[in-house]
Design a protein around this motif. Structure first.
Motif, mmCIF file in Angstrom:
data_model
loop_
_atom_site.group_PDB
_atom_site.id
_atom_site.type_symbol
_atom_site.label_atom_id
_atom_site.label_comp_id
_atom_site.label_asym_id
_atom_site.label_seq_id
_atom_site.Cartn_x
_atom_site.Cartn_y
_atom_site.Cartn_z
ATOM 1 N N THR A 294 0.807 -1.218 0.000
ATOM 2 C CA THR A 294 0.000 0.000 0.000
ATOM 3 C C THR A 294 0.844 1.275 0.000
ATOM 4 O O THR A 294 0.577 2.193 -0.793
ATOM 5 N N GLY A 304 -4.966 0.699 -3.406
ATOM 6 C CA GLY A 304 -5.137 -0.724 -3.152
ATOM 7 C C GLY A 304 -4.045 -1.278 -2.262
ATOM 8 O O GLY A 304 -3.345 -0.557 -1.556
ATOM 9 N N GLU A 307 -4.722 -6.844 0.811
ATOM 10 C CA GLU A 307 -6.040 -7.284 1.277
ATOM 11 C C GLU A 307 -7.169 -6.872 0.325
ATOM 12 O O GLU A 307 -8.004 -7.708 -0.024
ATOM 13 N N PRO A 308 -7.231 -5.592 -0.118
ATOM 14 C CA PRO A 308 -8.297 -5.278 -1.077
ATOM 15 C C PRO A 308 -8.159 -6.019 -2.401
ATOM 16 O O PRO A 308 -9.172 -6.398 -3.017
ATOM 17 N N GLY A 311 -9.411 -9.433 -1.852
ATOM 18 C CA GLY A 311 -10.861 -9.358 -1.751
ATOM 19 C C GLY A 311 -11.520 -9.264 -3.114
ATOM 20 O O GLY A 311 -12.580 -9.875 -3.351
#
Length: 472
Positions: A294, A304, A307-308, A311
């Motif tokens: 990040t 982003g 984790e995103p 996801g």
């Protein structure tokens, strides 16, 4: 306009991405309509027209090497002229012309509509003025919704309302441009400067060209742009791609529609739902992650993180468990730490991507990254590229093996050059050119299916990223 083949012969040499392939076919269409003979081999042509790539350092080098090789053909006496077009020509123009005096012209996008006259001038002993580069973002209004009214005054290759394209190959798939340019300001990327602001093609124009391609025997449409998730924003409807996809798949002869270059920060749940729910849209997700740390993504002017991104992939696979996913990543961006690289490795290990391109950072003229502190020594960048490439090679081989036992439908593209009982093609989760292929062994007693046919089968093995398939 003459239609007799009296103006001379021209060979188009295309480098770079599939968007360039569309531009080359538009140039081919314009030239053929004006009486030029199209030939495959530059050594057999009066003019070698080189459609260059200007994306990253290696692509620029490849373009220059190709221009020099084409210039060498003039010594044979058959090739009379070498002309540079495309992104490198648009980006550097007169500077490129000064550095490559053997090139007879360096022409930008504004010259495409009148390319026939330029080539005739060159063969008659003249030399057109070299392109003078400009920041093409300034050619259109800042507000996206104001661009459609102004775009007719700006050269946008591949955006014409009429199809002026001539296919330069016979593959059963073809790229179809839905937009040009980009409004994002990634710190490493120069594309918006020479491709301009984001402009969507009107759906009616896209559909007209799609029908034409279907009439040419194309079974798979490969939608291309610099950022497909922005499609429609300048036309007042950011959900326009969701409306367009069912119309494309309904065209007679079109069996597959594949969407390229999805910007993760702009992917909408509605788009994922439409892609998953529309028969004929390939479950293939070309997601431009670029990194997973990040802090480094912020430095790149992107959004982003691990984790995103995981996801997003989880959401794709919840809808389509057998979907394919691919991406590219950059290592060695200024300020990248070992912790950033470790985070990228963690993401790639967890992501189960089918294909990953690994690129080492290089400064691009005029970009923000060029002026950042924390530039890494070239040997460090090279080491990280090697390290990540080795990891990716292992991961994508594992991912291919995970697909053993899965059903696939393969679009046949050719016969294996080493075994006439094997045909080569792609499953739904495999994009063209760089995503691996399926090798399908045809049972004894059956004729091999022709290119453009579809074969249902099951994956029985893998060799690296390629899959071995038995028909069902």
């Amino acid at each position: 306009m003459t239609t007799s083949a009296t103006r001379g012969s021209v060979a188009l040499v295309t480098l770079g991405c599939t968007r360039n392939e569309v531009d080359s076919e538009e140039l081919a269409g314009r030239l053929a309509a004006d009486g030029w003979t199209l030939v495959d081999d530059a050594a057999e042509a009066d003019v070698a027209l080189v459609n260059t790539c200007g994306f990253v350092e290696q692509a620029k080098k490849d373009s220059i090497d190709t221009l020099l090789e084409a210039a060498d053909l003039k010594e044979t006496g058959r090739t009379r002229a070498v002309v540079a077009v495309g992104c490198l020509a648009e980006r550097y123009g007169k500077t490129l012309a000064d550095e490559l005096p053997d090139a007879d012209a360096v022409l930008g996008f504004d010259s495409y509509a009148d390319m026939s006259s330029h080539l005739r001038t060159i063969l008659d002993g003249g030399r057109p003025e070299s392109h003078v580069p400009t920041d093409r973002r300034r050619l259109l209004p800042l507000s996206p919704v104001a661009r459609p009214a102004a775009s007719d005054a700006v050269a946008l290759p591949g955006h014409g309302a009429e199809v002026v394209r001539t296919r330069l190959g016979s593959a059963p798939w073809a790229p179809l441009k839905i937009a040009s340019g980009c409004d994002r300001r990634c710190a490493f990327c120069a594309i918006p400067m020479f491709r301009g602001s984001f402009v969507s093609r009107r759906p009616t124009d896209v559909l007209a060209e799609a029908r034409w391609l279907a009439g040419q025997g194309v079974r798979e449409l490969f939608l291309v742009s610099e950022n497909s998730t922005s499609y429609g924003k300048d036309l007042g409807d950011l959900t326009l791609l969701e409306s367009l996809l069912p119309e494309l798949t309904a065209i007679e002869g079109v069996e597959r529609v594949r969407v390229s270059y999805l910007q993760p920060a702009e992917v909408r749940p509605g788009l994922l739902e439409t892609m998953a729910a529309t028969p004929g849209v390939s479950p293939w997700y070309d997601l431009s992650f670029q990194h997973a740390s990040t802090p480094l993504l912020r430095r790149m002017r992107r959004f982003g993180g691990t984790e995103p991104f995981l996801g997003l992939l989880e959401g794709v696979r919840a809808r389509q468990p057998l979907a394919g996913a691919r991406s590219n990543v950059i290592v060695g961006f200024p300020g990248e730490t070992e912790a950033d690289v470790a985070e990228l490795e963690r993401f790639l290990t967890a992501a189960r991507l089918d294909v990953v391109g690994v690129f080492g950072y290089s400064d691009e003229d005029g970009t923000e990254g060029e002026g950042l502190d924390g530039h890494l020594p070239p040997e460090v960048v090279a080491e990280r590229v090697e390290r990540l490439s080795a990891l990716v090679e292992e991961l994508i081989a594992q991912r291919a093996l995970e697909r053993v036992g899965e059903p696939v439908t393969v679009l046949v593209e050719e016969t294996d050059e080493d075994d006439e009982r094997v045909v080569v093609g792609r499953a739904d989760h495999q994009g063209p050119d760089v995503d691996g292929v399926c090798h399908v062994r045809v049972p004894d007693g059956l004729d091999p299916p022709a290119p453009g046919s579809f074969v249902d089968g099951v994956v029985v093995g893998a060799e690296g990223v390629d899959l071995l398939v038995e028909p069902r």
